[in-house]
Write a protein that holds these residues in place. Structure first.
Motif, PDB file in Angstrom:
ATOM      1  N   LEU A  70       0.779  -1.189  -0.020  1.00 36.65           N
ATOM      2  CA  LEU A  70      -0.017   0.114   0.097  1.00 36.65           C
ATOM      3  C   LEU A  70       0.623   1.381   0.036  1.00 36.65           C
ATOM      4  N   MET A  71       2.007   1.142   0.741  1.00 32.78           N
ATOM      5  CA  MET A  71       2.778   2.500   1.012  1.00 32.78           C
ATOM      6  C   MET A  71       3.641   2.704  -0.605  1.00 32.78           C
ATOM      7  N   LYS A  72       3.821   1.659  -1.471  1.00 29.19           N
ATOM      8  CA  LYS A  72       4.577   1.890  -2.534  1.00 29.19           C
ATOM      9  C   LYS A  72       3.427   2.248  -3.640  1.00 29.19           C
ATOM     10  N   ALA A  73       2.083   2.083  -3.380  1.00 28.64           N
ATOM     11  CA  ALA A  73       1.253   2.265  -4.429  1.00 28.64           C
ATOM     12  C   ALA A  73       1.192   3.935  -4.806  1.00 28.64           C
ATOM     13  N   GLU A  74       0.872   4.169  -6.152  1.00 30.26           N
ATOM     14  CA  GLU A  74       0.484   5.450  -6.375  1.00 30.26           C
ATOM     15  C   GLU A  74      -0.745   5.714  -6.183  1.00 30.26           C
TER      16      GLU A  74
END
Length: 188
Positions: free
Chosen positions: A67-71
């Protein structure tokens, strides 16, 4: 662009059906994006205990880091007892308070009744806004009678999902250009 589609419940099939169509449409219509499906029913996510999301391991760490890597986040959620599921709320609790900054977030909501239409407005949007997401203002609300045997039977629902994806990608690309222009103003 890294798009993460979340099926935000560990029970039921309607949200997963809507999310599966969403993933399929993304892959067919946006070949320049990487799509990851996170179905919370497929992971053993522990309860948030306040640690930094990087300190979790196993399924919990994988979900939080993904989730943190998602754009772009596309969140599919059912409505249970006039609320979002605890499993979805727990995932948000794993992330930092501003963990959705610079991410575009869209919502697909499934419910058994039209009476739950405003749950996304009253519960999900405030969470996403607090976490600093760029929220696509419209969302897709799908009632139970639009499903039959794990298929969406209403063409208007499919059209609305496709339109939501178009709006989401436009907002994500526009927000990225604005951030790039703002960063270019700095001369270091």
């Amino acid at each position: 662009m890294n798009v993460v589609v979340v099926a935000g419940s560990i029970a039921g099939s309607k949200t997963r059906t809507a999310v599966d169509y969403t993933v399929k449409s993304l892959k067919e219509n946006y070949s320049d994006v990487d799509v990851t499906l996170l179905d919370l029913a497929e992971y053993n996510v522990q309860f948030s205990d306040g640690r930094n999301y990087l300190d979790y391991d196993g399924d919990t760490g994988y979900v939080a880091r993904t989730l943190m890597k998602a754009e772009v986040l596309i969140i599919g959620t059912p409505i249970f007892q006039a609320s979002i599921p605890g499993s979805l709320k727990n995932v948000f609790d794993l992330l930092p308070g501003d963990g959705l900054r610079d991410k575009t977030a869209a919502m697909i909501v499934t419910a058994g009744s039209a009476r739950h239409y405003l749950i996304a407005e009253q519960q999900l949007k405030p969470i996403l806004g607090y976490m600093k997401a760029q929220i696509v203002q419209s969302y897709v609300f799908i009632e139970e009678d639009n499903f039959y045997r794990r298929e969406i039977t209403n063409d208007d629902v499919l059209f609305r999902i496709d339109r939501l994806l178009e709006d989401t990608m436009v907002l994500a690309k526009t927000s990225a250009k604005i951030r790039e222009a703002k960063e270019a103003e700095y001369d270091f």
